[in-house]
Motif scaffolding. Sequence first.
Motif, PDB file in Angstrom:
ATOM      1  N   TYR A  71      -0.528   1.706  -2.646  1.00 10.74           N
ATOM      2  CA  TYR A  71      -0.953   1.961  -4.048  1.00 10.74           C
ATOM      3  C   TYR A  71      -0.007   1.136  -4.744  1.00 10.74           C
ATOM      4  O   TYR A  71       0.094   1.254  -6.065  1.00 10.74           O
ATOM      5  CB  TYR A  71      -0.692   3.429  -4.162  1.00 10.74           C
ATOM      6  CG  TYR A  71      -1.474   4.561  -3.575  1.00 10.74           C
ATOM      7  CD1 TYR A  71      -2.896   4.314  -3.947  1.00 10.74           C
ATOM      8  CD2 TYR A  71      -1.131   5.280  -2.479  1.00 10.74           C
ATOM      9  CE1 TYR A  71      -3.842   5.322  -3.235  1.00 10.74           C
ATOM     10  CE2 TYR A  71      -2.005   6.189  -1.923  1.00 10.74           C
ATOM     11  CZ  TYR A  71      -3.345   6.043  -2.446  1.00 10.74           C
ATOM     12  OH  TYR A  71      -4.146   6.750  -1.758  1.00 10.74           O
ATOM     13  N   GLN A 125       2.771   5.030  -9.515  1.00 12.03           N
ATOM     14  CA  GLN A 125       3.075   5.870  -8.616  1.00 12.03           C
ATOM     15  C   GLN A 125       4.248   6.782  -9.508  1.00 12.03           C
ATOM     16  O   GLN A 125       5.369   5.952  -9.801  1.00 12.03           O
ATOM     17  CB  GLN A 125       3.546   5.118  -7.502  1.00 12.03           C
ATOM     18  CG  GLN A 125       2.373   4.481  -6.866  1.00 12.03           C
ATOM     19  CD  GLN A 125       2.672   3.949  -5.459  1.00 12.03           C
ATOM     20  OE1 GLN A 125       2.829   4.798  -4.616  1.00 12.03           O
ATOM     21  NE2 GLN A 125       3.249   2.688  -5.445  1.00 12.03           N
ATOM     22  N   VAL A 184       0.481   9.781  -7.166  1.00 11.19           N
ATOM     23  CA  VAL A 184      -0.264   8.512  -7.498  1.00 11.19           C
ATOM     24  C   VAL A 184      -1.553   8.696  -8.555  1.00 11.19           C
ATOM     25  O   VAL A 184      -2.141   9.788  -8.332  1.00 11.19           O
ATOM     26  CB  VAL A 184      -1.015   7.891  -6.158  1.00 11.19           C
ATOM     27  CG1 VAL A 184      -1.714   6.585  -6.494  1.00 11.19           C
ATOM     28  CG2 VAL A 184       0.027   7.695  -4.997  1.00 11.19           C
ATOM     29  N   HIS A 191       2.314  11.748  -2.325  1.00 15.02           N
ATOM     30  CA  HIS A 191       2.321  10.537  -1.219  1.00 15.02           C
ATOM     31  C   HIS A 191       3.911   9.932  -0.785  1.00 15.02           C
ATOM     32  O   HIS A 191       4.724  10.328  -1.631  1.00 15.02           O
ATOM     33  CB  HIS A 191       1.679   9.195  -2.206  1.00 15.02           C
ATOM     34  CG  HIS A 191       1.516   8.047  -1.253  1.00 15.02           C
ATOM     35  ND1 HIS A 191       0.790   7.810   0.024  1.00 15.02           N
ATOM     36  CD2 HIS A 191       2.101   6.852  -1.699  1.00 15.02           C
ATOM     37  CE1 HIS A 191       1.021   6.669  -0.044  1.00 15.02           C
ATOM     38  NE2 HIS A 191       1.714   6.033  -0.724  1.00 15.02           N
ATOM     39  N   TYR A 209      -3.000   1.338 -10.052  1.00  8.96           N
ATOM     40  CA  TYR A 209      -2.207   2.746  -9.785  1.00  8.96           C
ATOM     41  C   TYR A 209      -0.739   2.664 -10.340  1.00  8.96           C
ATOM     42  O   TYR A 209      -0.323   1.570 -10.506  1.00  8.96           O
ATOM     43  CB  TYR A 209      -2.010   3.003  -8.191  1.00  8.96           C
ATOM     44  CG  TYR A 209      -3.286   3.023  -7.467  1.00  8.96           C
ATOM     45  CD1 TYR A 209      -4.490   4.033  -7.618  1.00  8.96           C
ATOM     46  CD2 TYR A 209      -3.584   1.889  -6.770  1.00  8.96           C
ATOM     47  CE1 TYR A 209      -5.594   3.935  -6.786  1.00  8.96           C
ATOM     48  CE2 TYR A 209      -4.896   1.948  -6.045  1.00  8.96           C
ATOM     49  CZ  TYR A 209      -5.771   2.738  -6.166  1.00  8.96           C
ATOM     50  OH  TYR A 209      -7.028   2.730  -5.407  1.00  8.96           O
ATOM     51  N   GLN A 258       6.569  -0.731  -7.228  1.00 10.50           N
ATOM     52  CA  GLN A 258       6.984  -0.393  -6.234  1.00 10.50           C
ATOM     53  C   GLN A 258       7.690  -1.252  -5.366  1.00 10.50           C
ATOM     54  O   GLN A 258       7.578  -2.359  -5.359  1.00 10.50           O
ATOM     55  CB  GLN A 258       5.888   0.071  -5.143  1.00 10.50           C
ATOM     56  CG  GLN A 258       6.387   0.355  -3.820  1.00 10.50           C
ATOM     57  CD  GLN A 258       5.118   0.723  -2.938  1.00 10.50           C
ATOM     58  OE1 GLN A 258       3.915   1.257  -3.142  1.00 10.50           O
ATOM     59  NE2 GLN A 258       5.344   0.521  -1.473  1.00 10.50           N
TER      60      GLN A 258
END
Length: 369
Positions: A240, A247, A266, A278, A245, A231
Amino acid sequence: MCLTDILQDTCARDQRVWDACASVYEDRIVGGHPDVTAYEGFEEDLLDRVLLYLARERKKRLCLYDVGCGSGRLHLRYAMKTTSVAQLKPADAQLLERARRKNPAFAYDPLWAEQLVSVGGVDFSTQMLELARAKLRKNGLGSLLDHKIFFDHGSAFDLQPMEGEPFPVAISVCNSIGVMQGPEGATKLFKAMRRAVESAGGIAIISGYRREAVATFALCNYESTMDVSGQPRWLIPDKYATSHYVQVPRAYKRAHSTDECVVVDVRDTDGNIVKEGHVLTRDNDAVRETVATGHIRTHTAYTSHWYAFDVFEEWIAKHWPSSNAYHIAGKDLDALRGEPMQMAILDTNGELKGLMQRWGCMPERNGAT
Ligand SMILES: C[S@@+](CC[C@H](N)C(=O)[O-])C[C@H]1O[C@@H](n2cnc3c(N)ncnc32)[C@H](O)[C@@H]1O
């Protein structure tokens, strides 16, 4: 700690990052995001032109060496163009024919076959190189491995001088420079590429993204591929953004999009859905910092730099003090596909002069005699 130690630590960290993301990088980036594949297509067409010019008009037999070659995108391309099915065992010939039907740009060409003697490359990620070899085998080209087509496992910074015949062309493309351990690594790459080709009178090409394209391209690219690189730091919330996780963005966000949000599904590391739809949103301060620095950071150890045009200019002047060095803004050659990138070309003995004139490119004035 001295700079060399820091660079070694960074190398070890980045090696783990690239090993970990190799297969998803292949799916989501090399053959995935449309703006990345456009950049790759531009580079491939440009490289075809350079090699054809050298082969046809300068009568050179060539060896190509790809630095930070990753999963062997260019090895596959040129292995396919230079191999006739008649050379292969029937099962491999069938695989190659099937692959060619899907991609006519890979058609066999006797000129390539005669003049492009070998395609080599180096990468520090074993996983990337394994993927590359598997790709060659899958397309019926396994028998070329380790002679005409070869991969070295090692550092981009340790390149040794190449032979003069066949004529060496060393390349480092698709922003490999941007992921080569920051500005210190980038300057080492410039020096290593020169060392590789200079004594043989060869050519070095480095192509990377420009900092000026961070706002228009990088934000959208990295938001679209966070299942590869993590991310981005400019997106919130970070609930997350851990290694527990993955994504997966629902769509590729294209360049120049000003949409502030990204919608992801996710999953946990076993692939089970944890949360659907999300929504992540841009944090304006973090966006401003990324745009200003060109330093892309995510919540994993992944990091990338998009260097400003004048930074490349300085590196060319300092590390390639030749009267035959060029600095090209991709948009000047191809406004559609080359917009976010820049390219540095060291043409030690002026072999490309005619082609550069045809393209309207002038050599850098580096003060060389
Ligand atoms: C952005 S990918 C590009 C891959 C390939 N050139 C392409 O166009 O598809 C960058 C590659 O550089 C490699 N790399 C990064 N730093 C390196 C280093 N110091 N020495 C060798 N390889 C390195 C990574 O493992 C990765 O495969």
